[in-house]
Design a protein around this motif. Sequence first.
Motif, PDB file in Angstrom:
ATOM      1  N   LYS A  25       0.856  -1.191   0.000  1.00 31.19           N
ATOM      2  CA  LYS A  25       0.000   0.000   0.000  1.00 31.19           C
ATOM      3  C   LYS A  25       0.887   1.234   0.000  1.00 31.19           C
ATOM      4  O   LYS A  25       1.985   1.213   0.533  1.00 31.19           O
ATOM      5  N   LEU A  26       0.360   2.313  -0.575  1.00 34.76           N
ATOM      6  CA  LEU A  26       1.090   3.577  -0.632  1.00 34.76           C
ATOM      7  C   LEU A  26       0.155   4.737  -0.350  1.00 34.76           C
ATOM      8  O   LEU A  26      -1.009   4.698  -0.747  1.00 34.76           O
ATOM      9  N   SER A  27       0.669   5.747   0.324  1.00 37.67           N
ATOM     10  CA  SER A  27      -0.068   7.005   0.423  1.00 37.67           C
ATOM     11  C   SER A  27       0.944   8.145   0.422  1.00 37.67           C
ATOM     12  O   SER A  27       1.988   8.065   1.055  1.00 37.67           O
ATOM     13  N   HIS A  28       0.619   9.172  -0.316  1.00 38.61           N
ATOM     14  CA  HIS A  28       1.472  10.348  -0.437  1.00 38.61           C
ATOM     15  C   HIS A  28       0.903  11.414   0.486  1.00 38.61           C
ATOM     16  O   HIS A  28      -0.270  11.754   0.395  1.00 38.61           O
ATOM     17  N   THR A  29       1.715  11.941   1.389  1.00 33.69           N
ATOM     18  CA  THR A  29       1.259  12.939   2.354  1.00 33.69           C
ATOM     19  C   THR A  29       2.105  14.193   2.241  1.00 33.69           C
ATOM     20  O   THR A  29       3.328  14.113   2.205  1.00 33.69           O
ATOM     21  N   GLN A  30       1.422  15.319   2.194  1.00 35.10           N
ATOM     22  CA  GLN A  30       2.115  16.596   2.145  1.00 35.10           C
ATOM     23  C   GLN A  30       1.599  17.442   3.303  1.00 35.10           C
ATOM     24  O   GLN A  30       0.605  18.145   3.175  1.00 35.10           O
ATOM     25  N   PRO A  31       2.267  17.341   4.467  1.00 32.62           N
ATOM     26  CA  PRO A  31       1.793  18.086   5.636  1.00 32.62           C
ATOM     27  C   PRO A  31       1.980  19.593   5.450  1.00 32.62           C
ATOM     28  O   PRO A  31       2.747  20.030   4.600  1.00 32.62           O
ATOM     29  N   GLY A  34       6.874  21.092   6.977  1.00 31.30           N
ATOM     30  CA  GLY A  34       7.834  20.049   6.601  1.00 31.30           C
ATOM     31  C   GLY A  34       7.628  19.560   5.179  1.00 31.30           C
ATOM     32  O   GLY A  34       6.726  19.988   4.468  1.00 31.30           O
ATOM     33  N   GLY A  35       8.474  18.615   4.790  1.00 30.62           N
ATOM     34  CA  GLY A  35       8.440  18.102   3.432  1.00 30.62           C
ATOM     35  C   GLY A  35       7.463  16.957   3.244  1.00 30.62           C
ATOM     36  O   GLY A  35       7.038  16.319   4.202  1.00 30.62           O
ATOM     37  N   ALA A  36       7.108  16.725   2.007  1.00 26.16           N
ATOM     38  CA  ALA A  36       6.198  15.637   1.667  1.00 26.16           C
ATOM     39  C   ALA A  36       6.888  14.300   1.905  1.00 26.16           C
ATOM     40  O   ALA A  36       8.111  14.194   1.843  1.00 26.16           O
ATOM     41  N   TYR A  37       6.090  13.279   2.189  1.00 21.86           N
ATOM     42  CA  TYR A  37       6.644  11.942   2.384  1.00 21.86           C
ATOM     43  C   TYR A  37       5.692  10.882   1.847  1.00 21.86           C
ATOM     44  O   TYR A  37       4.522  11.133   1.614  1.00 21.86           O
ATOM     45  N   ILE A  38       6.236   9.703   1.666  1.00 24.29           N
ATOM     46  CA  ILE A  38       5.478   8.552   1.199  1.00 24.29           C
ATOM     47  C   ILE A  38       5.365   7.577   2.357  1.00 24.29           C
ATOM     48  O   ILE A  38       6.372   7.179   2.938  1.00 24.29           O
ATOM     49  N   GLN A  39       4.136   7.188   2.695  1.00 22.75           N
ATOM     50  CA  GLN A  39       3.895   6.161   3.709  1.00 22.75           C
ATOM     51  C   GLN A  39       3.664   4.865   2.943  1.00 22.75           C
ATOM     52  O   GLN A  39       2.758   4.780   2.124  1.00 22.75           O
ATOM     53  N   ALA A  40       4.498   3.861   3.182  1.00 25.10           N
ATOM     54  CA  ALA A  40       4.401   2.605   2.438  1.00 25.10           C
ATOM     55  C   ALA A  40       4.233   1.424   3.386  1.00 25.10           C
ATOM     56  O   ALA A  40       4.929   1.330   4.391  1.00 25.10           O
ATOM     57  N   GLU A  41       3.295   0.549   3.043  1.00 20.06           N
ATOM     58  CA  GLU A  41       3.170  -0.718   3.759  1.00 20.06           C
ATOM     59  C   GLU A  41       3.933  -1.742   2.925  1.00 20.06           C
ATOM     60  O   GLU A  41       3.632  -1.942   1.751  1.00 20.06           O
ATOM     61  N   LEU A  42       4.941  -2.352   3.532  1.00 18.26           N
ATOM     62  CA  LEU A  42       5.802  -3.301   2.834  1.00 18.26           C
ATOM     63  C   LEU A  42       5.585  -4.707   3.377  1.00 18.26           C
ATOM     64  O   LEU A  42       5.316  -4.885   4.559  1.00 18.26           O
TER      65      LEU A  42
END
Length: 188
Positions: A25-31, A34-42
């Motif tokens: 799974k992936l989700s792109h977050t731009q708070p 701070g900088g944007a990040y990718i939350q990944a379920e591996l």
Amino acid sequence: MKINAIDLKIGNIIQHNNGLWKVAKLSHTQPGKGGAYIQAELKNIITQSKSNERFRSAESIEKIRAEEIEHQFLFRSGDDFTFMNNQTYEQIILNNDQVSEETAKFLVDGMEVSIEFYDEKPANVNPPENLIVEIAETEAVVKGQTASSSYKPALLTNGVRVTVPPHIETGDKIKIHTKDLTYIEKSK
């Protein structure tokens, strides 16, 4: 092959923490700060353990090149899935640990799939990118709501939940994108 985290896709196999991991799974977050990040379920390919990781968007990740071989899904027997290589006609049996739960829901006898091999071992089963599926259950249309751009929840005949436009009804066939379960169009 090095790629940026922003270029990760569901199903990619990456080298991370001295192991091979499949992106589930992936989700792109731009708070706001701070900088944007990718939350990944591996999911670890060997141990089947899961891990949630955060990557900065520009972070470099080692993507593994796997050999993709076209197979035909023959049948499921309990926890085993039988596939046949389209060139050699050899059969391969994979178990529940090797076929993701999401992929298993879409497998239909005779379906063409792509199996990724790493070091001659099956690492990932990819169903077709787009599939036509039937709606088992969805909410009724409210008069005047069809012009709205809102989507409503629907249950497919294979038990997968998706969101569909208001004009879609129970029994309709739709085309969906299998990677992120998004609605593409109504089908005949």
